[in-house]
Design an enzyme around this catalytic site. Structure first.
Site, PDB file in Angstrom:
ATOM      1  CG  ASP A  14      -0.214  -0.430   2.540  1.00 50.58           C
ATOM      2  OD1 ASP A  14       0.900  -0.249   2.574  1.00 50.58           O
ATOM      3  OD2 ASP A  14      -1.172  -0.755   3.643  1.00 50.58           O
ATOM      4  CD  GLU A  42      -8.549   0.898   7.861  1.00 54.36           C
ATOM      5  OE1 GLU A  42      -8.066   0.083   8.579  1.00 54.36           O
ATOM      6  OE2 GLU A  42      -8.237   2.174   7.949  1.00 54.36           O
ATOM      7  CG  HIS A  65      -5.552  -2.298   8.872  1.00 52.49           C
ATOM      8  ND1 HIS A  65      -5.467  -0.407   8.941  1.00 52.49           N
ATOM      9  CD2 HIS A  65      -4.264  -2.449   9.256  1.00 52.49           C
ATOM     10  CE1 HIS A  65      -4.400  -0.092   9.399  1.00 52.49           C
ATOM     11  NE2 HIS A  65      -3.468  -1.201   9.609  1.00 52.49           N
ATOM     12  CG  ASN A 124      -8.416  -1.257  12.018  1.00 54.89           C
ATOM     13  OD1 ASN A 124      -7.739  -2.042  11.561  1.00 54.89           O
ATOM     14  ND2 ASN A 124      -8.904  -0.056  11.371  1.00 54.89           N
TER      15      ASN A 124
HETATM   16  P1  PGA Z   1       2.608  -1.316  12.690  1.00 53.73           P
HETATM   17  O1  PGA Z   1       1.394  -1.199  11.668  1.00 53.73           O
HETATM   18  O2  PGA Z   1       3.469  -2.259  12.101  1.00 53.73           O
HETATM   19  O3  PGA Z   1       3.212   0.263  12.643  1.00 53.73           O
HETATM   20  O4  PGA Z   1       1.790  -1.443  13.988  1.00 53.73           O
HETATM   21  C1  PGA Z   1       0.867  -2.622  11.460  1.00 53.73           C
HETATM   22  C2  PGA Z   1      -0.300  -2.042  10.280  1.00 53.73           C
HETATM   23  O5  PGA Z   1      -1.103  -1.191  10.526  1.00 53.73           O
HETATM   24  O6  PGA Z   1      -0.595  -3.007   9.359  1.00 53.73           O
END
Ligand code: PGA
Length: 249
Positions: free
Chosen positions: A66, A141, A136, A134
């Protein structure tokens, strides 16, 4: 799903880098699906060490999950910049074999279609994933439905707030992104899902032990036949002992 729980994030990164190395050595044209965020940093550190110890990556193709919409590649918080800083400037993957969505594209639907074509031409051998608080994966999402193809997504408030730690203010956090869809993720031959820290404990338990639900996007990984979940003690703290030692969760 296989579960591995490590004492330190460094150990987890070394283990994951060994999985990546196996693909790089076994495949003639290895394709890695890569992730950003704090979670994969120990993996990239370990991969850089492997490269410095003799692992050639000149034949590797990478496809990132992404990218934010509206911040240029040179912006320190763009995912292009993150990948350059944490991995690509240290190893020998040729620039032409590095793929990241263009978040500055004027025609976003065309950019999404172009990216799906990149994925179609380069089937992913190993997909690295983090997980949002959450649930994702990529920027897919929680929602009533999950989108299969690469698409533009409006980031949920909790994602914007979670990402705000990297920006000067909440207003500066991009509210939209381009993300690979769940189809490309599920079509990867192997998947490694990494999560560290107690703040991920609840969502990790729901994703791997709960029902498959679109409001917990990572739970869809239960439908894939080759997923390794790589945790530390914090992120594994809501997983009972029996599930921890089972070969297949
Ligand atoms: P993070 O993000 O590794 O910074 O916790 C993970 C994500 O949002 O996929």
């Amino acid at each position: 799903m296989r579960l591995r729980v490590f004492q330190t994030q460094r150990d987890a990164g070394v283990y994951t880098a060994a999985q990546v190395e196996r693909i790089i050595l076994e495949e003639e044209r290895p394709v890695l699906g890569l992730a950003t965020g704090s979670t994969p940093i120990p993996l990239y550190e370990a991969l850089v060490h492997l490269y410095q110890s003799g692992l050639d990556m000149a034949h590797v193709t990478t496809i990132n999950l992404d990218e934010y919409i509206g911040i240029p590649a040179m912006h320190p918080q763009s995912y292009r910049f993150f990948m350059q800083h944490n991995l690509f400037r240290h190893v020998n993957v040729p620039l032409s074999q590095i793929h990241i969505p263009d978040g500055m594209a004027l025609d976003l639907p065309a950019e999404c279609a172009r990216y799906d074509e990149v994925i179609r031409k380069h089937p992913i051998h190993l997909q690295v994933l983090g997980i949002g608080v959450n649930g994702h994966i990529g920027f897919n999402e929680p929602d009533d439905l999950l989108v299969s193809k690469t698409h533009v997504v409006h980031l949920r408030q909790e994602t914007v707030e979670s990402n705000a730690r990297f920006f000067a203010s909440l207003d500066d956090v991009p509210k939209r992104a381009i993300t690979m869809g769940v189809q490309a993720i599920l079509q990867a031959q192997h998947i490694v899902l990494m999560a560290f820290g107690e703040e991920k404990a609840d969502i990790v338990a729901r994703a791997i032990l709960g029902e498959v639900r679109t409001d917990v996007p990572a739970s869809i990984l239960q439908l894939h036949r080759d997923v390794t979940v790589i945790l530390d003690e914090g992120s594994a703290s809501k997983i009972d002992a029996a599930s921890r030692t089972a070969t297949v969760v």
